[in-house]
Design a protein around this motif. Structure first.
Motif, mmCIF file in Angstrom:
data_model
loop_
_atom_site.group_PDB
_atom_site.id
_atom_site.type_symbol
_atom_site.label_atom_id
_atom_site.label_comp_id
_atom_site.label_asym_id
_atom_site.label_seq_id
_atom_site.Cartn_x
_atom_site.Cartn_y
_atom_site.Cartn_z
ATOM 1 N N PRO A 40 -42.910 -13.556 48.197
ATOM 2 C CA PRO A 40 -44.334 -13.498 48.894
ATOM 3 C C PRO A 40 -45.231 -13.629 49.932
ATOM 4 O O PRO A 40 -44.451 -13.705 50.491
ATOM 5 N N ALA A 41 -46.132 -12.518 49.598
ATOM 6 C CA ALA A 41 -46.585 -12.789 51.440
ATOM 7 C C ALA A 41 -47.254 -13.970 51.599
ATOM 8 O O ALA A 41 -47.269 -14.318 52.953
ATOM 9 N N VAL A 42 -48.003 -14.601 50.719
ATOM 10 C CA VAL A 42 -48.831 -15.694 50.343
ATOM 11 C C VAL A 42 -47.583 -17.090 49.638
ATOM 12 O O VAL A 42 -47.458 -16.717 48.908
ATOM 13 N N ALA A 43 -47.518 -18.054 50.433
ATOM 14 C CA ALA A 43 -46.591 -19.136 49.430
ATOM 15 C C ALA A 43 -47.576 -19.096 48.002
ATOM 16 O O ALA A 43 -49.162 -19.437 48.291
ATOM 17 N N PRO A 44 -47.051 -19.539 47.154
ATOM 18 C CA PRO A 44 -47.264 -19.693 45.931
ATOM 19 C C PRO A 44 -48.283 -21.008 45.861
ATOM 20 O O PRO A 44 -49.850 -20.355 45.263
ATOM 21 N N GLU A 45 -48.113 -22.137 46.491
ATOM 22 C CA GLU A 45 -49.141 -23.315 46.911
ATOM 23 C C GLU A 45 -50.570 -22.862 46.961
ATOM 24 O O GLU A 45 -51.583 -23.316 47.081
ATOM 25 N N ALA A 46 -50.289 -22.196 48.595
ATOM 26 C CA ALA A 46 -51.297 -21.533 49.283
ATOM 27 C C ALA A 46 -52.105 -21.094 48.144
ATOM 28 O O ALA A 46 -53.788 -20.114 48.382
ATOM 29 N N ALA A 47 -51.528 -19.888 47.737
ATOM 30 C CA ALA A 47 -51.499 -19.093 46.477
ATOM 31 C C ALA A 47 -53.221 -18.898 45.894
ATOM 32 O O ALA A 47 -54.532 -19.190 45.406
#
Length: 328
Positions: A40-47
């Motif tokens: 992912p372009a952004v980590a799931p937790e950060a997203a």
């Protein structure tokens, strides 16, 4: 913010007369949207944190008619979503408490449905929240700007009985639309077919699109407004495709969900001058206090369409907001 129901703008505005580009993400491989990496372009937790914060900013700024609210919307929305949110905010002084409550988004329970893949541009997060009052699902497409901040590019309540097929796990990321290869039709062709199918008069049916509540309501509303005029005037409605806002591929190559923008023009030309009093939201937005011979209302329409690899495309979510009007 954009209202979930399809507005009957002319009908409301002229009730006394008894009537009334954006770009898509391009995969670095440039062809089929498979992406250059299954990350992912952004980590799931950060997203998840980003989506929750972004939806809260959308919800609070949408219902704030002050100068501070305008500044907050500029940070929360982008593109056509910002234009629509600002237009809605101008009408807030004329809205009842019940009307405001119907438009309010829930800020808890925000769920990330998909994240674009690393290497795809722009970076996108597809989130889902609900309308606070009814619990109806709302899709929120967040797109990163040049600074890297994610803003709401589309806020589209789901249509009745609509469903969205599975997307790739957020741990893998979802491929971008790229050039739309592998879909039953290109996003631009589907958008053009939708626009033709709901124009008035003489809508053109398309085999590319399945039946949906939005299209049917648009056609019925336009017909009702035309019939209400009887012999006093003429009513027309045009839907002008403006392009794709964003979107992501579905799991296992089963298609894509595409967010797109159209501009709708509702026009009336009276054969005999009448004194018509516009609805409050139209007056607050445009300053028009009376209409006697003609009117032209402009609305932003944002639709979320599932375009499969085979079969028919389906409109699954939509928003509609009056943004401008003229009359004399």
């Amino acid at each position: 913010m954009p209202r979930p129901a399809i507005r009957r703008a002319l009908a409301a505005a002229l009730a006394s007369a008894a009537m009334l580009s954006a770009c898509t993400g391009n995969s670095d491989d440039g062809t089929d949207g498979t992406g250059v990496s299954a990350t992912p372009a952004v980590a799931p937790e950060a997203a998840a944190s980003t989506a929750s914060t972004a939806v809260s900013a959308v919800a609070s700024s949408s219902l704030d008619a002050s100068a501070a609210g305008a500044a907050a919307r500029a940070k929360a929305f982008a593109g056509v979503a910002l234009e629509s949110a600002n237009a809605y905010a101008k009408t807030l002084p004329g809205r009842t408490a019940a009307e405001r409550a119907e438009a309010e988004l829930a800020t808890t329970g925000v769920k990330v449905l998909a994240i674009s893949r690393g290497g795809d541009n722009p970076r996108q997060i597809l989130a889902q929240t609900t309308l606070k009052k009814t619990g109806a699902a709302v899709l929120v497409l967040l797109v990163a700007d040049a600074s890297g901040a994610f803003k709401a590019a589309a806020v589209t309540p789901m249509l009745p009985d609509a469903k969205l097929e599975a997307l790739d796990p957020t741990t893998n990321g979802s491929p971008a639309l790229a050039e739309g290869k592998g879909l039953v039709a290109t996003p631009d062709d589907v958008l053009a077919a939708f626009a033709a199918s709901v124009k008035f008069p003489k809508p053109t049916a398309s085999k590319v699109l399945a039946a949906d509540p939005l299209s049917e309501q648009l056609r019925q509303s336009a017909l009702a407004q035309s019939q209400a005029l009887k012999n006093q005037g003429a009513f027309t409605q045009e839907h002008d495709p403006k392009g794709v806002i964003g979107g992501l591929r579905l799991k296992d190559g089963n298609g894509a969900i595409v967010f797109a923008h159209l501009v709708r023009h509702d026009a009336i030309a009276m054969r005999t001058p009448l004194k018509l009093t516009p609805a409050k939201d139209l007056t607050l937005l445009t300053g028009i206090k009376q209409i006697t011979t003609e009117a032209d209302l402009t609305s932003n329409e944002v639709v979320a369409i599932v375009i499969p690899a085979s079969g028919q495309a389906r409109v699954v979510a939509a928003s509609d907001q009056l943004v401008a009007g003229s009359g004399r």
